[in-house]
Write a protein that holds these residues in place. Structure first.
Motif, short mmCIF file in Angstrom:
data_model
loop_
_atom_site.label_atom_id
_atom_site.label_comp_id
_atom_site.label_asym_id
_atom_site.label_seq_id
_atom_site.Cartn_x
_atom_site.Cartn_y
_atom_site.Cartn_z
N GLN A 51 0.86 -1.04 0.22
CA GLN A 51 0.06 0.01 -0.02
C GLN A 51 0.86 1.26 -0.05
OE1 GLN A 51 -2.57 -0.78 3.57
NE2 GLN A 51 -4.23 -1.17 2.15
N THR A 52 1.96 1.21 0.72
CA THR A 52 2.82 2.51 0.88
C THR A 52 3.47 2.68 -0.61
OG1 THR A 52 3.27 1.86 3.27
CG2 THR A 52 4.90 3.21 1.86
N LEU A 73 -5.21 3.89 -8.27
CA LEU A 73 -6.11 3.88 -7.36
C LEU A 73 -7.04 2.70 -7.09
CD1 LEU A 73 -7.20 5.66 -4.88
CD2 LEU A 73 -8.61 6.80 -6.48
N HIS A 74 -7.30 2.34 -8.09
CA HIS A 74 -7.91 0.84 -8.29
C HIS A 74 -7.21 -0.31 -7.94
CE1 HIS A 74 -11.78 2.01 -10.43
NE2 HIS A 74 -11.24 2.86 -11.15
N PRO A 78 -8.54 -2.62 -3.32
CA PRO A 78 -8.72 -4.07 -2.79
C PRO A 78 -7.62 -4.34 -1.57
CG PRO A 78 -7.85 -3.93 -5.28
CD PRO A 78 -8.22 -2.74 -4.89
N THR A 79 -6.59 -3.80 -1.60
CA THR A 79 -5.58 -3.93 -0.74
C THR A 79 -6.15 -3.56 0.68
OG1 THR A 79 -4.34 -1.62 -0.75
CG2 THR A 79 -3.66 -3.52 -2.26
N THR A 82 -7.88 -6.94 1.64
CA THR A 82 -6.92 -8.00 1.92
C THR A 82 -6.13 -7.69 3.00
OG1 THR A 82 -6.45 -7.69 -0.56
CG2 THR A 82 -4.77 -8.90 0.73
N LEU A 83 -5.65 -6.35 3.49
CA LEU A 83 -5.17 -6.22 4.65
C LEU A 83 -5.98 -6.67 5.99
CD1 LEU A 83 -2.78 -4.97 6.55
CD2 LEU A 83 -3.80 -2.85 6.13
N LEU A 84 -7.45 -6.25 5.91
CA LEU A 84 -8.11 -6.52 6.95
C LEU A 84 -8.44 -8.09 7.15
CD1 LEU A 84 -10.34 -5.92 9.13
CD2 LEU A 84 -11.92 -5.85 7.28
#
Length: 94
Positions: A51-52, A73-74, A78-79, A82-84
């Motif tokens: 994400q960074t 941005l697209h 979704p990351t 995925t992180l959650l």
């Protein structure tokens, strides 16, 4: 994989580290990845590091008005899910 580099893990860094991309730089965007790696959330740290990179890649196109910003941005959107999922899986396995 982030693992230190002198960054500090502030108490609210992780929760407040997911800003919408803007025309302003995000100097602390890597803090979540660093902090997650330090506490052993390796998969979540890998995702936060991605994400960074994606947020960093957005900054120039957004400032210049380049249409490339939309596709980046697209890729970022979704990351967050995925992180959650990675965080939930780590918590449920512990």
């Amino acid at each position: 994989m982030p693992g230190g580099g002198g960054r500090r893990c502030e108490p609210l860094t992780i929760a407040g580290n997911f800003p919408l991309p803007s025309r302003l730089p995000h100097p602390h965007a890597g803090n979540a990845a660093t902090c997650l790696a330090r506490i052993g959330y390796d998969e979540a740290a890998r995702i936060a590091a991605r994400q960074t990179r994606l947020i960093g890649a957005l900054q120039h196109p957004m400032v210049t008005g380049d249409d490339e910003a939309g596709s980046r941005l697209h890729a970022l959107a979704p990351t967050y899910r995925t992180l959650l999922t990675a965080l939930e899986e780590h918590l449920s396995s512990g």
